[in-house]
Write a protein that holds these residues in place. Structure first.
Motif, PDB file in Angstrom:
ATOM      1  N   GLN A 188      48.462  43.191  41.035  1.00 42.54           N
ATOM      2  CA  GLN A 188      48.107  41.854  42.096  1.00 42.54           C
ATOM      3  C   GLN A 188      48.346  42.337  43.448  1.00 42.54           C
ATOM      4  O   GLN A 188      49.237  42.998  43.948  1.00 42.54           O
ATOM      5  CB  GLN A 188      48.854  40.783  41.508  1.00 42.54           C
ATOM      6  CG  GLN A 188      48.844  40.387  40.025  1.00 42.54           C
ATOM      7  CD  GLN A 188      47.354  39.669  39.691  1.00 42.54           C
ATOM      8  OE1 GLN A 188      46.746  39.418  40.665  1.00 42.54           O
ATOM      9  NE2 GLN A 188      47.086  40.080  38.560  1.00 42.54           N
ATOM     10  N   TYR A 189      47.646  41.416  44.342  1.00 47.43           N
ATOM     11  CA  TYR A 189      47.584  41.655  45.687  1.00 47.43           C
ATOM     12  C   TYR A 189      47.455  40.278  46.547  1.00 47.43           C
ATOM     13  O   TYR A 189      47.235  39.557  46.131  1.00 47.43           O
ATOM     14  CB  TYR A 189      46.578  42.845  46.093  1.00 47.43           C
ATOM     15  CG  TYR A 189      45.259  42.235  45.966  1.00 47.43           C
ATOM     16  CD1 TYR A 189      44.479  41.228  46.726  1.00 47.43           C
ATOM     17  CD2 TYR A 189      44.573  42.935  44.819  1.00 47.43           C
ATOM     18  CE1 TYR A 189      43.100  40.902  46.315  1.00 47.43           C
ATOM     19  CE2 TYR A 189      43.177  42.521  44.534  1.00 47.43           C
ATOM     20  CZ  TYR A 189      42.462  41.432  45.199  1.00 47.43           C
ATOM     21  OH  TYR A 189      41.233  41.093  45.031  1.00 47.43           O
ATOM     22  N   THR A 190      48.193  40.551  47.841  1.00 50.96           N
ATOM     23  CA  THR A 190      48.282  39.477  48.971  1.00 50.96           C
ATOM     24  C   THR A 190      47.398  40.015  49.938  1.00 50.96           C
ATOM     25  O   THR A 190      47.843  40.907  50.449  1.00 50.96           O
ATOM     26  CB  THR A 190      49.523  39.222  49.220  1.00 50.96           C
ATOM     27  OG1 THR A 190      50.375  38.828  47.959  1.00 50.96           O
ATOM     28  CG2 THR A 190      49.799  38.101  50.216  1.00 50.96           C
ATOM     29  N   VAL A 191      46.676  39.096  50.445  1.00 45.78           N
ATOM     30  CA  VAL A 191      46.041  39.317  51.718  1.00 45.78           C
ATOM     31  C   VAL A 191      46.467  38.557  52.650  1.00 45.78           C
ATOM     32  O   VAL A 191      46.557  36.971  52.502  1.00 45.78           O
ATOM     33  CB  VAL A 191      44.670  39.071  51.603  1.00 45.78           C
ATOM     34  CG1 VAL A 191      43.469  39.281  53.099  1.00 45.78           C
ATOM     35  CG2 VAL A 191      43.741  39.974  50.558  1.00 45.78           C
ATOM     36  N   ILE A 210      49.041  31.263  59.796  1.00 47.26           N
ATOM     37  CA  ILE A 210      49.112  32.429  59.003  1.00 47.26           C
ATOM     38  C   ILE A 210      48.317  31.665  57.670  1.00 47.26           C
ATOM     39  O   ILE A 210      48.523  30.649  57.003  1.00 47.26           O
ATOM     40  CB  ILE A 210      50.410  32.642  58.614  1.00 47.26           C
ATOM     41  CG1 ILE A 210      50.980  33.240  59.702  1.00 47.26           C
ATOM     42  CG2 ILE A 210      50.452  33.698  57.310  1.00 47.26           C
ATOM     43  CD1 ILE A 210      52.624  33.576  59.539  1.00 47.26           C
ATOM     44  N   HIS A 211      47.169  32.594  57.184  1.00 47.13           N
ATOM     45  CA  HIS A 211      46.518  32.152  55.881  1.00 47.13           C
ATOM     46  C   HIS A 211      46.730  33.438  54.912  1.00 47.13           C
ATOM     47  O   HIS A 211      46.754  34.349  55.265  1.00 47.13           O
ATOM     48  CB  HIS A 211      45.082  32.245  56.213  1.00 47.13           C
ATOM     49  CG  HIS A 211      44.672  31.253  57.041  1.00 47.13           C
ATOM     50  ND1 HIS A 211      44.721  29.995  57.147  1.00 47.13           N
ATOM     51  CD2 HIS A 211      44.233  31.464  58.387  1.00 47.13           C
ATOM     52  CE1 HIS A 211      44.319  29.114  58.114  1.00 47.13           C
ATOM     53  NE2 HIS A 211      44.015  30.204  58.867  1.00 47.13           N
ATOM     54  N   LEU A 212      47.110  32.939  53.603  1.00 49.51           N
ATOM     55  CA  LEU A 212      47.571  33.805  52.646  1.00 49.51           C
ATOM     56  C   LEU A 212      46.390  33.856  51.428  1.00 49.51           C
ATOM     57  O   LEU A 212      46.181  32.615  50.984  1.00 49.51           O
ATOM     58  CB  LEU A 212      48.965  33.700  52.174  1.00 49.51           C
ATOM     59  CG  LEU A 212      50.121  33.790  53.083  1.00 49.51           C
ATOM     60  CD1 LEU A 212      51.320  33.641  52.392  1.00 49.51           C
ATOM     61  CD2 LEU A 212      49.878  35.132  53.538  1.00 49.51           C
ATOM     62  N   TYR A 213      46.098  34.798  50.855  1.00 47.71           N
ATOM     63  CA  TYR A 213      45.362  34.835  49.633  1.00 47.71           C
ATOM     64  C   TYR A 213      45.984  35.601  48.552  1.00 47.71           C
ATOM     65  O   TYR A 213      46.422  36.588  48.879  1.00 47.71           O
ATOM     66  CB  TYR A 213      43.804  35.505  49.747  1.00 47.71           C
ATOM     67  CG  TYR A 213      43.147  35.662  48.650  1.00 47.71           C
ATOM     68  CD1 TYR A 213      42.182  34.709  48.414  1.00 47.71           C
ATOM     69  CD2 TYR A 213      42.990  36.607  47.776  1.00 47.71           C
ATOM     70  CE1 TYR A 213      41.140  35.060  47.066  1.00 47.71           C
ATOM     71  CE2 TYR A 213      42.238  36.938  46.800  1.00 47.71           C
ATOM     72  CZ  TYR A 213      41.582  36.201  46.451  1.00 47.71           C
ATOM     73  OH  TYR A 213      40.574  36.301  45.284  1.00 47.71           O
ATOM     74  N   GLU A 214      46.316  35.189  47.474  1.00 46.23           N
ATOM     75  CA  GLU A 214      46.744  35.730  46.260  1.00 46.23           C
ATOM     76  C   GLU A 214      45.584  36.104  45.144  1.00 46.23           C
ATOM     77  O   GLU A 214      44.930  35.103  44.530  1.00 46.23           O
ATOM     78  CB  GLU A 214      47.927  34.848  45.616  1.00 46.23           C
ATOM     79  CG  GLU A 214      48.850  34.256  46.633  1.00 46.23           C
ATOM     80  CD  GLU A 214      49.911  35.376  46.903  1.00 46.23           C
ATOM     81  OE1 GLU A 214      50.007  36.658  46.325  1.00 46.23           O
ATOM     82  OE2 GLU A 214      50.965  35.503  47.820  1.00 46.23           O
ATOM     83  N   SER A 215      45.727  37.060  44.831  1.00 47.75           N
ATOM     84  CA  SER A 215      44.685  37.685  43.750  1.00 47.75           C
ATOM     85  C   SER A 215      45.229  37.045  42.620  1.00 47.75           C
ATOM     86  O   SER A 215      43.947  36.927  41.666  1.00 47.75           O
ATOM     87  CB  SER A 215      44.764  39.180  43.655  1.00 47.75           C
ATOM     88  OG  SER A 215      45.864  39.731  43.058  1.00 47.75           O
TER      89      SER A 215
END
Length: 410
Positions: A188-191, A210-215
């Motif tokens: 799993q990854y975080t952007v 700060i914006h975060l994307y979680e797969s």
């Protein structure tokens, strides 16, 4: 100019997944009358079960594994099997992808430090060489330089890629920085996208988001929005050991000392506080820097930058490497020896640097020469000579590093 190794380079398979011509595998006939041939000419491959053959192949460098897929039909099927087959591969040294100029498509050459070879390499889905990139554990995350809400993730080796949902605020940000982190066990990854916008009519005030994307969820969230007074964001950040590190730049009102024109701020991605003063815990960079770059080397936060002259900080006299220890103090790891600094030839005041695992790559924007530094052994070394050539005086060269892996998907 120092010697930079051989000029050997070769064509890298343009499609790892696609069909490839293979040699048909034919076992030795048991009806052969030639006892000597029957005893001696049996291939070791013929007596190895699939799991042992996979184990043997997993000990090879990635490029050698892919080439072995052309040996015979059986090897081809093993090499192109389910990617979990390669989850226990020996660690691979990070490659460096160097762009070449092309108006039609983005292409270039990838450098393999294990074999000291360059491969002609078509990078999937990236459209321009000025896109922002960040890599982790075999995947590369890319952000469009014109529409910075457009973000993609890919595996450069297998050519697998996907476009994420558009990130918030991509069309209006003054500055955007991209960071990417992959969990090695779960994949799993975080952007993370950090954006900085100047407050209208307020030169010294900048909004920082700060914006975060979680797969695992496939969604974006915005855990932090704050104000920077006298400081603005830029395009440099990295995730290291669960913390987002971000370089900020003085706008001239808070500090007058050249040594503190840049600072490092931190944001804990595990706790994700929504009300905190980032500048209260800011760490000044170790000296006046140009082209400062942050990188995660095996969960060690490393800073590479050009060391400015005392009286003219915009002019560099060398390149230094530092490691942040205990989130408090910069420890100087190394400075580029003068013979290597001179070896770049026409070295202007801007250069690119990146790294992963224990290797740092440094490249002048004005030259295709590529220098490596192995941080664990304090070893400086030129790469094999790049096949990329300078076609016109103002041509710029750039690239980024990534770990070659077969077992991970976007």
């Amino acid at each position: 100019m120092l010697a930079m190794g051989s000029e050997e380079w070769e064509l890298y398979p343009s499609s790892y997944i696609g069909a490839q011509e293979v040699i048909e595998y034919r076992p030795i006939s048991e009806d052969s009358d030639d006892d000597w041939n029957r005893d001696v000419a049996v291939s070791l491959d013929a007596v190895l079960p699939d799991d042992l053959l996979e184990k043997v192949l997993s000990l090879l460098p990635v490029a050698s594994i892919i080439r072995s897929g052309s040996v015979c039909k059986r090897w081809h099927e093993i090499v192109h099997a389910q990617r979990h087959t390669w989850s226990k591969m020996v660690p691979q040294k990070p490659w460096y992808f160097m762009f070449t100029c092309s108006e039609d498509a983005v292409s270039g050459y990838a450098y393999d430090p294990s074999l000291r070879k360059w491969y002609e390499f078509d990078f999937p889905c990236i459209e321009k060489s000025n896109w922002s990139t960040s890599s982790s554990s075999g995947l590369v995350c890319m952000m469009d330089s014109e529409n910075r809400g457009r973000i993609m993730v890919c595996n450069p080796i297998t050519k697998d890629w996907k476009r994420l949902l558009d990130a918030p605020g991509g069309k209006t940000a003054d500055y955007s920085a991209l960071a990417f982190s992959v969990d090695r066990s779960s994949h799993q990854y975080t952007v993370a996208v950090a954006r900085s916008n100047q407050v209208p009519s307020e030169y010294y005030q900048w909004e920082f988001t700060i914006h975060l994307y979680e797969s695992d969820t496939g969604n974006w969230l915005t855990p932090f929005t704050g104000m920077l007074l006298g400081w603005r964001g830029g395009d440099e950040c990295v995730i290291c050991d669960g913390v987002l590190y971000y370089l900020v730049y003085s706008t001239g009102i808070v500090v007058n000392n050249n040594e503190h024109r840049h600072c490092l701020v931190m944001y804990d991605l595990s706790t994700r506080p929504n009300h905190t003063s980032l500048m209260s815990m800011a760490i000044p960079v170790p000296c006046a820097l140009t082209c400062g770059r942050l990188m995660n080397l095996s969960e060690r936060l490393v800073l590479v930058g050009g060391i400015g002259k005392q009286d003219r900080p915009g002019i560099i006299k060398g390149i230094g490497i530092w490691e942040l220890q205990n989130n408090k103090v910069w420890h100087e790891v190394a400075r580029m020896p003068h013979k290597f600094f001179q070896g770049f030839g026409e070295f202007d005041e801007v250069f690119a640097s990146c790294g992963a695992d224990d290797i740092i790559y440094i490249q002048s924007y004005g030259s295709p020469a590529l220098l490596t530094f192995e941080i664990n052994h304090k070893l400086w070394k030129w790469s094999a000579k790049s096949p990329v050539t300078k076609r016109f005086p103002l041509q710029l060269f750039t690239g980024f590093s990534f770990e070659p892996r077969l077992d991970i998907t976007s």
